[in-house]
Design a protein around this motif. Structure first.
Motif, PDB file in Angstrom:
ATOM      1  N   ALA A  73       0.851  -1.194   0.000  1.00  0.00           N
ATOM      2  CA  ALA A  73       0.000   0.000   0.000  1.00  0.00           C
ATOM      3  C   ALA A  73       0.879   1.234   0.000  1.00  0.00           C
ATOM      4  O   ALA A  73       1.911   1.275   0.633  1.00  0.00           O
ATOM      5  CB  ALA A  73      -0.901  -0.002   1.222  1.00  0.00           C
ATOM      6  N   MET A  74       0.444   2.232  -0.716  1.00  0.00           N
ATOM      7  CA  MET A  74       1.201   3.481  -0.757  1.00  0.00           C
ATOM      8  C   MET A  74       0.285   4.616  -0.338  1.00  0.00           C
ATOM      9  O   MET A  74      -0.841   4.693  -0.772  1.00  0.00           O
ATOM     10  CB  MET A  74       1.738   3.754  -2.160  1.00  0.00           C
ATOM     11  CG  MET A  74       2.760   2.748  -2.625  1.00  0.00           C
ATOM     12  SD  MET A  74       4.197   2.604  -1.556  1.00  0.00           S
ATOM     13  CE  MET A  74       5.000   4.160  -1.872  1.00  0.00           C
ATOM     14  N   LEU A  75       0.804   5.450   0.508  1.00  0.00           N
ATOM     15  CA  LEU A  75       0.076   6.621   0.950  1.00  0.00           C
ATOM     16  C   LEU A  75       0.102   7.657  -0.153  1.00  0.00           C
ATOM     17  O   LEU A  75       1.134   7.894  -0.763  1.00  0.00           O
ATOM     18  CB  LEU A  75       0.743   7.200   2.202  1.00  0.00           C
ATOM     19  CG  LEU A  75       0.254   8.553   2.659  1.00  0.00           C
ATOM     20  CD1 LEU A  75      -1.127   8.402   3.287  1.00  0.00           C
ATOM     21  CD2 LEU A  75       1.218   9.144   3.651  1.00  0.00           C
ATOM     22  N   ILE A  76      -1.029   8.254  -0.408  1.00  0.00           N
ATOM     23  CA  ILE A  76      -1.077   9.383  -1.325  1.00  0.00           C
ATOM     24  C   ILE A  76      -0.870  10.619  -0.473  1.00  0.00           C
ATOM     25  O   ILE A  76      -1.652  10.885   0.430  1.00  0.00           O
ATOM     26  CB  ILE A  76      -2.411   9.440  -2.083  1.00  0.00           C
ATOM     27  CG1 ILE A  76      -2.564   8.183  -2.936  1.00  0.00           C
ATOM     28  CG2 ILE A  76      -2.502  10.703  -2.924  1.00  0.00           C
ATOM     29  CD1 ILE A  76      -3.910   8.047  -3.591  1.00  0.00           C
ATOM     30  N   ASP A 123      -2.430   2.199   6.262  1.00  0.00           N
ATOM     31  CA  ASP A 123      -1.267   1.903   5.419  1.00  0.00           C
ATOM     32  C   ASP A 123      -0.320   0.911   6.095  1.00  0.00           C
ATOM     33  O   ASP A 123       0.057  -0.085   5.496  1.00  0.00           O
ATOM     34  CB  ASP A 123      -0.550   3.193   5.030  1.00  0.00           C
ATOM     35  CG  ASP A 123      -1.368   4.026   4.072  1.00  0.00           C
ATOM     36  OD1 ASP A 123      -1.225   3.828   2.860  1.00  0.00           O
ATOM     37  OD2 ASP A 123      -2.167   4.859   4.546  1.00  0.00           O
ATOM     38  N   CYS A 124       0.070   1.187   7.334  1.00  0.00           N
ATOM     39  CA  CYS A 124       0.918   0.227   8.053  1.00  0.00           C
ATOM     40  C   CYS A 124       0.138  -1.067   8.283  1.00  0.00           C
ATOM     41  O   CYS A 124       0.678  -2.160   8.155  1.00  0.00           O
ATOM     42  CB  CYS A 124       1.397   0.805   9.385  1.00  0.00           C
ATOM     43  SG  CYS A 124       2.361   2.333   9.238  1.00  0.00           S
ATOM     44  N   GLY A 125      -1.157  -0.888   8.618  1.00  0.00           N
ATOM     45  CA  GLY A 125      -2.015  -2.044   8.878  1.00  0.00           C
ATOM     46  C   GLY A 125      -2.217  -2.953   7.680  1.00  0.00           C
ATOM     47  O   GLY A 125      -2.541  -4.120   7.840  1.00  0.00           O
ATOM     48  N   SER A 126      -2.004  -2.428   6.472  1.00  0.00           N
ATOM     49  CA  SER A 126      -2.170  -3.282   5.288  1.00  0.00           C
ATOM     50  C   SER A 126      -1.145  -4.419   5.285  1.00  0.00           C
ATOM     51  O   SER A 126      -1.405  -5.478   4.721  1.00  0.00           O
ATOM     52  CB  SER A 126      -2.083  -2.462   4.003  1.00  0.00           C
ATOM     53  OG  SER A 126      -0.787  -1.961   3.804  1.00  0.00           O
ATOM     54  N   CYS A 127      -0.007  -4.226   5.924  1.00  0.00           N
ATOM     55  CA  CYS A 127       0.994  -5.301   6.045  1.00  0.00           C
ATOM     56  C   CYS A 127       1.070  -5.859   7.461  1.00  0.00           C
ATOM     57  O   CYS A 127       1.271  -7.055   7.641  1.00  0.00           O
ATOM     58  CB  CYS A 127       2.379  -4.802   5.639  1.00  0.00           C
ATOM     59  SG  CYS A 127       2.558  -4.533   3.875  1.00  0.00           S
ATOM     60  N   THR A 139      -5.182  -4.549  13.087  1.00  0.00           N
ATOM     61  CA  THR A 139      -5.067  -4.369  14.535  1.00  0.00           C
ATOM     62  C   THR A 139      -3.601  -4.319  14.955  1.00  0.00           C
ATOM     63  O   THR A 139      -3.296  -4.320  16.144  1.00  0.00           O
ATOM     64  CB  THR A 139      -5.795  -5.494  15.292  1.00  0.00           C
ATOM     65  OG1 THR A 139      -5.218  -6.736  14.916  1.00  0.00           O
ATOM     66  CG2 THR A 139      -7.292  -5.478  15.013  1.00  0.00           C
ATOM     67  N   LEU A 140      -2.705  -4.290  13.969  1.00  0.00           N
ATOM     68  CA  LEU A 140      -1.251  -4.204  14.155  1.00  0.00           C
ATOM     69  C   LEU A 140      -0.666  -5.431  14.845  1.00  0.00           C
ATOM     70  O   LEU A 140       0.472  -5.406  15.308  1.00  0.00           O
ATOM     71  CB  LEU A 140      -0.865  -2.911  14.890  1.00  0.00           C
ATOM     72  CG  LEU A 140      -1.422  -1.621  14.278  1.00  0.00           C
ATOM     73  CD1 LEU A 140      -0.991  -0.413  15.092  1.00  0.00           C
ATOM     74  CD2 LEU A 140      -1.024  -1.464  12.829  1.00  0.00           C
ATOM     75  N   LYS A 169      -2.694   8.884  12.409  1.00  0.00           N
ATOM     76  CA  LYS A 169      -3.319   7.677  12.983  1.00  0.00           C
ATOM     77  C   LYS A 169      -3.939   6.835  11.872  1.00  0.00           C
ATOM     78  O   LYS A 169      -3.824   5.609  11.866  1.00  0.00           O
ATOM     79  CB  LYS A 169      -4.382   8.052  14.016  1.00  0.00           C
ATOM     80  CG  LYS A 169      -3.800   8.521  15.320  1.00  0.00           C
ATOM     81  CD  LYS A 169      -4.894   8.871  16.313  1.00  0.00           C
ATOM     82  CE  LYS A 169      -4.300   9.413  17.596  1.00  0.00           C
ATOM     83  NZ  LYS A 169      -5.335   9.767  18.582  1.00  0.00           N
ATOM     84  N   ARG A 170      -4.584   7.501  10.913  1.00  0.00           N
ATOM     85  CA  ARG A 170      -5.164   6.787   9.775  1.00  0.00           C
ATOM     86  C   ARG A 170      -4.056   6.083   8.983  1.00  0.00           C
ATOM     87  O   ARG A 170      -4.208   4.934   8.576  1.00  0.00           O
ATOM     88  CB  ARG A 170      -5.940   7.759   8.882  1.00  0.00           C
ATOM     89  CG  ARG A 170      -6.665   7.052   7.732  1.00  0.00           C
ATOM     90  CD  ARG A 170      -7.515   7.999   6.892  1.00  0.00           C
ATOM     91  NE  ARG A 170      -8.564   8.598   7.716  1.00  0.00           N
ATOM     92  CZ  ARG A 170      -8.769   9.917   7.824  1.00  0.00           C
ATOM     93  NH1 ARG A 170      -8.025  10.767   7.179  1.00  0.00           N
ATOM     94  NH2 ARG A 170      -9.746  10.368   8.576  1.00  0.00           N
ATOM     95  N   LEU A 171      -2.950   6.760   8.772  1.00  0.00           N
ATOM     96  CA  LEU A 171      -1.807   6.169   8.065  1.00  0.00           C
ATOM     97  C   LEU A 171      -1.348   4.901   8.775  1.00  0.00           C
ATOM     98  O   LEU A 171      -1.160   3.857   8.145  1.00  0.00           O
ATOM     99  CB  LEU A 171      -0.654   7.171   7.980  1.00  0.00           C
ATOM    100  CG  LEU A 171       0.641   6.585   7.438  1.00  0.00           C
ATOM    101  CD1 LEU A 171       0.769   6.922   5.970  1.00  0.00           C
ATOM    102  CD2 LEU A 171       1.831   7.096   8.200  1.00  0.00           C
ATOM    103  N   VAL A 172      -1.185   4.991  10.098  1.00  0.00           N
ATOM    104  CA  VAL A 172      -0.720   3.831  10.860  1.00  0.00           C
ATOM    105  C   VAL A 172      -1.697   2.672  10.722  1.00  0.00           C
ATOM    106  O   VAL A 172      -1.297   1.547  10.401  1.00  0.00           O
ATOM    107  CB  VAL A 172      -0.509   4.195  12.352  1.00  0.00           C
ATOM    108  CG1 VAL A 172      -0.294   2.937  13.191  1.00  0.00           C
ATOM    109  CG2 VAL A 172       0.656   5.161  12.504  1.00  0.00           C
ATOM    110  N   HIS A 173      -2.971   2.920  10.927  1.00  0.00           N
ATOM    111  CA  HIS A 173      -3.933   1.817  10.954  1.00  0.00           C
ATOM    112  C   HIS A 173      -4.328   1.311   9.576  1.00  0.00           C
ATOM    113  O   HIS A 173      -4.659   0.131   9.436  1.00  0.00           O
ATOM    114  CB  HIS A 173      -5.151   2.208  11.791  1.00  0.00           C
ATOM    115  CG  HIS A 173      -4.783   2.329  13.234  1.00  0.00           C
ATOM    116  ND1 HIS A 173      -4.667   1.249  14.064  1.00  0.00           N
ATOM    117  CD2 HIS A 173      -4.454   3.420  13.977  1.00  0.00           C
ATOM    118  CE1 HIS A 173      -4.291   1.657  15.263  1.00  0.00           C
ATOM    119  NE2 HIS A 173      -4.154   2.968  15.247  1.00  0.00           N
TER     120      HIS A 173
END
Length: 93
Positions: free
Chosen positions: A2-5, A27-31, A35-36, A21-25
């Motif tokens: 996933a890539m952040l725009i 974009d980061c959450g996509s990998c 729920t991290l 927070k949205r980025l973390v949950h």
């Protein structure tokens, strides 16, 4: 991957905490799992990454980990935003 725009909220001088927070949950959450707790990437909840130095974690966020699926986010976020994300991950909500 996933890539952040990049949005204006992430380009401002002060980090937009809602966007980060949205980025973390998302974009980061996509990998790392929504729920991290882990997925393609490892569990990144506070209790599992507490041994990380905040500066090291910030570097991982900014520069990724070569040879893994962890991408560098430096082209998309500022160092200040990466510091905030590292602190957010280490402390949890």
């Amino acid at each position: 991957m996933a890539m952040l725009i990049a949005t204006p909220a992430l380009a401002n001088d002060a980090p937009d905490l809602v966007e980060l927070k949205r980025l973390v949950h998302q974009d980061c959450g996509s990998c790392h799992g929504l729920t991290l707790k882990g997925g393609l990437g490892p569990d990144i909840r506070p209790q599992t990454i507490e041994h990380y130095d905040p500066d090291v974690l910030t570097g991982v966020i900014l520069d990724g980990i070569e040879g893994t699926a962890m991408p560098p986010w430096r082209p998309l976020i500022t160092e200040e935003e990466a510091i905030w994300i590292a602190d957010y991950l280490l402390k949890g909500e």
